[in-house]
Design a protein around this motif. Structure first.
Motif, PDB file in Angstrom:
ATOM      1  N   THR A 106      32.713  17.090  75.382  1.00 40.51           N
ATOM      2  CA  THR A 106      33.967  16.418  75.068  1.00 40.51           C
ATOM      3  C   THR A 106      34.010  16.241  73.552  1.00 40.51           C
ATOM      4  O   THR A 106      32.956  16.200  72.910  1.00 40.51           O
ATOM      5  CB  THR A 106      34.065  15.057  75.797  1.00 40.51           C
ATOM      6  N   ILE A 107      35.205  16.177  73.005  1.00 39.96           N
ATOM      7  CA  ILE A 107      35.338  15.954  71.566  1.00 39.96           C
ATOM      8  C   ILE A 107      36.221  14.734  71.339  1.00 39.96           C
ATOM      9  O   ILE A 107      37.310  14.641  71.899  1.00 39.96           O
ATOM     10  CB  ILE A 107      35.946  17.178  70.848  1.00 39.96           C
ATOM     11  N   ALA A 108      35.712  13.813  70.545  1.00 40.68           N
ATOM     12  CA  ALA A 108      36.513  12.658  70.123  1.00 40.68           C
ATOM     13  C   ALA A 108      36.910  12.927  68.683  1.00 40.68           C
ATOM     14  O   ALA A 108      36.066  13.276  67.856  1.00 40.68           O
ATOM     15  CB  ALA A 108      35.676  11.384  70.214  1.00 40.68           C
ATOM     16  N   GLU A 109      38.198  12.817  68.381  1.00 41.03           N
ATOM     17  CA  GLU A 109      38.597  13.191  67.030  1.00 41.03           C
ATOM     18  C   GLU A 109      39.493  12.161  66.369  1.00 41.03           C
ATOM     19  O   GLU A 109      40.218  11.420  67.037  1.00 41.03           O
ATOM     20  CB  GLU A 109      39.281  14.565  67.028  1.00 41.03           C
ATOM     21  N   VAL A 110      39.408  12.120  65.052  1.00 34.67           N
ATOM     22  CA  VAL A 110      40.388  11.428  64.227  1.00 34.67           C
ATOM     23  C   VAL A 110      40.980  12.508  63.320  1.00 34.67           C
ATOM     24  O   VAL A 110      40.750  13.689  63.550  1.00 34.67           O
ATOM     25  CB  VAL A 110      39.742  10.261  63.433  1.00 34.67           C
ATOM     26  N   SER A 111      41.708  12.122  62.294  1.00 37.40           N
ATOM     27  CA  SER A 111      42.432  13.149  61.535  1.00 37.40           C
ATOM     28  C   SER A 111      41.517  14.116  60.786  1.00 37.40           C
ATOM     29  O   SER A 111      41.776  15.311  60.737  1.00 37.40           O
ATOM     30  CB  SER A 111      43.398  12.480  60.557  1.00 37.40           C
ATOM     31  N   ASP A 112      40.416  13.618  60.207  1.00 40.22           N
ATOM     32  CA  ASP A 112      39.589  14.468  59.341  1.00 40.22           C
ATOM     33  C   ASP A 112      38.359  15.067  60.018  1.00 40.22           C
ATOM     34  O   ASP A 112      37.819  16.064  59.558  1.00 40.22           O
ATOM     35  CB  ASP A 112      39.101  13.662  58.125  1.00 40.22           C
ATOM     36  N   PHE A 113      37.897  14.423  61.057  1.00 39.31           N
ATOM     37  CA  PHE A 113      36.654  14.901  61.674  1.00 39.31           C
ATOM     38  C   PHE A 113      36.649  14.610  63.166  1.00 39.31           C
ATOM     39  O   PHE A 113      37.521  13.882  63.682  1.00 39.31           O
ATOM     40  CB  PHE A 113      35.429  14.261  60.997  1.00 39.31           C
TER      41      PHE A 113
END
Lengths: 143, 68
Positions: A35-42
């Motif tokens: 799974t990937i948790a993301e914010v705008s930059d990373f």
């Protein structure tokens, strides 16, 4: 022993995920779920693989920022309400889930929930008392 | 007004598998920059070896302002 999750720091740029996957592919390491948790930059890639220690060493050797985290895996009936009942048990005991994700087992009969708790030992105790079976390391990693 | 962006390389020592911890790290750096240096900067977390290394004079500041 608990399940080992690999967590990887990824910049939000083309090719970064591909690089990590190539490192694993080159060593014939298989991903059971991710799974990937993301914010705008990373983003933070979280994954369960068949050879976590080998994968960790390989990623470190390639200067990929990664860490190992203890998580719990619980097999649930693939029926309505099964997850609700489990979460209800955690809620009653004031156990906070940091994050969770799921995949199905190889035969498709169960949903396997991966949980990350602040207090793994308290969560294990609660699961045992509620009659849930915590999956073994060999069940998940296949080692 | 000019904007400053500071890139911070994330190694295993400061990395966490929790987003809230990583966001708190960026906020803490930003807050310290403001309180100690008095500048407001955007903190961008980047992968190791992103910031250019050089054998000679280190090029750690990228000026994107258009000279008039």
């Amino acid at each position: 022993m608990n399940i080992t999750q690999l967590s990887v720091f990824l910049e939000n740029k083309p090719g970064r995920l591909q690089h990590v996957l190539k490192v694993l592919f080159d060593r014939a390491i298989n991903i059971r779920t991710l799974t990937i948790a993301e914010v705008s930059d990373f983003g933070i890639l979280r994954m369960i693989v068949n050879k976590p220690e080998e994968a960790y060493a390989a990623l470190k050797a390639e200067h990929v920022t990664c860490s190992r985290t203890d998580v719990l895996a619980v097999a649930l009936e693939d029926t309505p309400g099964a997850l609700y009942r489990l979460i209800d048990a955690f809620s009653k005991r004031q156990l906070n889930i940091e994050y969770m994700y799921a995949f199905t087992d190889r035969h498709g009969e169960h949903s396997i929930m991966i949980f990350r708790f602040d207090d793994v030992e308290a969560a294990k105790l609660a699961l045992g008392e509620e009659g849930y079976t915590i999956m073994k390391r060999t069940d998940i990693h296949g080692e | 007004m000019d904007d400053i962006e500071i890139m911070v390389e994330v190694d295993e020592e400061i990395f966490s598998d929790e987003l809230k911890v990583m966001n708190a790290l960026a906020d803490k750096i930003s807050s310290r920059m403001r309180s100690i240096l008095g500048i407001s900067a955007k903190i961008t977390l980047v992968e190791p070896s992103t910031i250019e290394r050089s054998a000679g004079k280190a090029k750690r500041v990228i000026d994107k302002r258009i000279s008039k």
